[in-house]
Design an enzyme around this catalytic site. Structure first.
Site, PDB file in Angstrom:
ATOM      1  N   SER A 142       0.859  -1.186   0.000  1.00 54.94           N
ATOM      2  CA  SER A 142       0.000   0.000   0.000  1.00 54.94           C
ATOM      3  C   SER A 142       0.894   1.235   0.000  1.00 54.94           C
ATOM      4  O   SER A 142       2.077   1.146   0.377  1.00 54.94           O
ATOM      5  CB  SER A 142      -0.856   0.000   1.273  1.00 54.94           C
ATOM      6  N   TYR A 155      -2.640  -1.220  10.363  1.00 52.21           N
ATOM      7  CA  TYR A 155      -2.541  -1.337   8.900  1.00 52.21           C
ATOM      8  C   TYR A 155      -1.191  -0.823   8.412  1.00 52.21           C
ATOM      9  O   TYR A 155      -0.500  -1.473   7.614  1.00 52.21           O
ATOM     10  CB  TYR A 155      -3.692  -0.541   8.266  1.00 52.21           C
TER      11      TYR A 155
HETATM   12  P1  NAD Z   1     -11.506  -5.946  -0.463  1.00 52.06           P
HETATM   13  O1  NAD Z   1     -12.139  -5.834   0.889  1.00 52.06           O
HETATM   14  O2  NAD Z   1     -12.330  -5.843  -1.673  1.00 52.06           O
HETATM   15  O3  NAD Z   1     -10.666  -7.272  -0.585  1.00 52.06           O
HETATM   16  C1  NAD Z   1     -10.084  -7.923   0.499  1.00 52.06           C
HETATM   17  C2  NAD Z   1     -10.080  -9.382   0.166  1.00 52.06           C
HETATM   18  O4  NAD Z   1      -9.485 -10.081   1.263  1.00 52.06           O
HETATM   19  C3  NAD Z   1     -11.497  -9.940  -0.002  1.00 52.06           C
HETATM   20  O5  NAD Z   1     -11.512 -10.873  -1.052  1.00 52.06           O
HETATM   21  C4  NAD Z   1     -11.748 -10.617   1.324  1.00 52.06           C
HETATM   22  O6  NAD Z   1     -12.676 -11.687   1.216  1.00 52.06           O
HETATM   23  C5  NAD Z   1     -10.357 -11.116   1.631  1.00 52.06           C
HETATM   24  N1  NAD Z   1     -10.167 -11.441   3.038  1.00 52.06           N
HETATM   25  C6  NAD Z   1     -10.431 -10.686   4.127  1.00 52.06           C
HETATM   26  N2  NAD Z   1     -10.167 -11.387   5.244  1.00 52.06           N
HETATM   27  C7  NAD Z   1      -9.719 -12.605   4.847  1.00 52.06           C
HETATM   28  C8  NAD Z   1      -9.295 -13.771   5.528  1.00 52.06           C
HETATM   29  N3  NAD Z   1      -9.298 -13.842   6.870  1.00 52.06           N
HETATM   30  N4  NAD Z   1      -8.923 -14.839   4.803  1.00 52.06           N
HETATM   31  C9  NAD Z   1      -8.937 -14.810   3.446  1.00 52.06           C
HETATM   32  N5  NAD Z   1      -9.330 -13.729   2.740  1.00 52.06           N
HETATM   33  C10 NAD Z   1      -9.705 -12.644   3.442  1.00 52.06           C
HETATM   34  O7  NAD Z   1     -10.348  -4.824  -0.469  1.00 52.06           O
HETATM   35  P2  NAD Z   1      -9.226  -4.479  -1.554  1.00 52.06           P
HETATM   36  O8  NAD Z   1      -9.169  -3.005  -1.631  1.00 52.06           O
HETATM   37  O9  NAD Z   1      -9.403  -5.262  -2.781  1.00 52.06           O
HETATM   38  O10 NAD Z   1      -7.921  -4.938  -0.765  1.00 52.06           O
HETATM   39  C11 NAD Z   1      -7.029  -5.908  -1.273  1.00 52.06           C
HETATM   40  C12 NAD Z   1      -5.631  -5.584  -0.800  1.00 52.06           C
HETATM   41  O11 NAD Z   1      -5.222  -4.349  -1.346  1.00 52.06           O
HETATM   42  C13 NAD Z   1      -5.499  -5.461   0.720  1.00 52.06           C
HETATM   43  O12 NAD Z   1      -4.305  -6.064   1.164  1.00 52.06           O
HETATM   44  C14 NAD Z   1      -5.455  -3.969   0.927  1.00 52.06           C
HETATM   45  O13 NAD Z   1      -4.791  -3.609   2.096  1.00 52.06           O
HETATM   46  C15 NAD Z   1      -4.710  -3.525  -0.319  1.00 52.06           C
HETATM   47  N6  NAD Z   1      -4.873  -2.116  -0.649  1.00 52.06           N
HETATM   48  C16 NAD Z   1      -6.085  -1.625  -0.986  1.00 52.06           C
HETATM   49  C17 NAD Z   1      -6.188  -0.272  -1.276  1.00 52.06           C
HETATM   50  C18 NAD Z   1      -7.496   0.350  -1.670  1.00 52.06           C
HETATM   51  O14 NAD Z   1      -7.559   1.581  -1.740  1.00 52.06           O
HETATM   52  N7  NAD Z   1      -8.534  -0.390  -1.954  1.00 52.06           N
HETATM   53  C19 NAD Z   1      -5.076   0.553  -1.219  1.00 52.06           C
HETATM   54  C20 NAD Z   1      -3.854   0.002  -0.858  1.00 52.06           C
HETATM   55  C21 NAD Z   1      -3.762  -1.344  -0.577  1.00 52.06           C
END
Ligand code: NAD
Length: 260
Positions: A142, A155
């Protein structure tokens, strides 16, 4: 340029039944990779997602349930996949609160899912990659792996941790045909971000529109959310021969956030 060059490779993407994980899985499938989707649920929709991915992109795709907060389930995910040429450590959760009020169980869950899981999956995947003679580890970190924001202690700690793990993995595989890199997204409008908006509204005393413009996109000089397709495209690049010597680094896809 990248047409189906991943045919015959197996990609395991943790936390991929929504958001960035699913977006990355789709782009890898478009490039020909077989896919293992994962989350902690086991619904008909989860399995249907894998079926439609396979049908749409002419690859094999399976959904394997595993809870990334549990060490043994992280390890079992890779063992059950049976092969893992491309490992995308993506599963992640968020909680927003000042340190004195930050619930201990939320701290533990964020460190387990966002950081520890990548250690466990990587530990099982690396011997498979060495045996196959090729491998890619892609950690979804991130902008918060490189910078900090108030109220996101767990986080930010987990994301800085995964950037460190990325560098160690790269050094331990430097003489193997394996690379390990971290993608550092800025804000992408996925469910994890949607869920933060009410907490941020409460913490900052702002409306939804104000939180998006003044808290989230204020950090992103482009003024736009990044997209899941852009994260997927970056992952595909990291799997290409052009990235054979790209290892141990972070690639920001954040509209200029970390340039500020
Ligand atoms: P999201 O909530 O859509 O996806 C998260 C995924 O993780 C989902 O598929 C969820 O089912 C899964 N998950 C959660 N807990 C779990 C567990 N215990 N076991 C297995 N799977 C689990 O969010 P996203 O934005 O797609 O996030 C994905 C990654 O990207 C994360 O690591 C997040 O920190 C990172 N990220 C997101 C952003 C953003 O702005 N969306 C920015 C930087 C980093």
């Amino acid at each position: 340029m990248f047409a189906r060059f991943l045919t015959g490779k197996m990609a395991v993407v943790t936390g991929s039944n929504s958001g960035i994980g699913l977006g990355v899985a789709v782009e890898l499938a478009k490039a020909g990779a077989d896919i293992v989707l994962n989350s902690f649920t086991d619904s008909p929709e989860d399995h249907a997602l894998a079926k439609s991915l396979a049908a749409e992109h002419g690859v094999t795709a399976r959904y394997i349930r595993a809870d990334m907060s549990k060490a043994e389930e992280c390890r079992a995910l890779i063992e059950t996949a049976g092969r893992c040429d491309i490992l995308v450590n993506n599963a992640g959760i968020q909680h927003v609160a000042p340190i004195p009020e930050f619930p201990v169980e939320k701290w533990d869950a964020i460190i387990a899912i966002n950081l520890n899981s990548a250690f466990h999956t990587t530990a099982i995947a690396l011997p498979m990659m060495r045996a196959a003679g090729w491998g890619r580890v892609i950690n979804i970190a991130s902008a918060h792996g490189l910078t900090a924001s108030p109220f996101k202690s767990a986080y930010v700690a987990a994301k800085h941790g995964i950037v460190g793990l990325t560098k160690v993995t790269a050094l331990e595989t430097a003489t193997d045909p394996i690379t390990c890199n971290a993608i550092c997204p800025g804000y992408v409008l996925t469910p994890i971000v949607e869920k933060q908006i009410p907490d941020q509204m409460k913490t900052h005393g702002m409306s939804r529109e104000e939180v998006i413009a003044k808290v989230m996109l204020q950090r992103q000089p482009s003024g736009q959310f990044a997209t899941v397709e852009q994260m997927g495209g970056t992952a595909v690049y990291l799997c290409s021969a052009a990235a054979d010597q790209v290892t141990g680094t972070t690639i920001s896809v954040d509209g200029g956030w970390t340039a500020l």
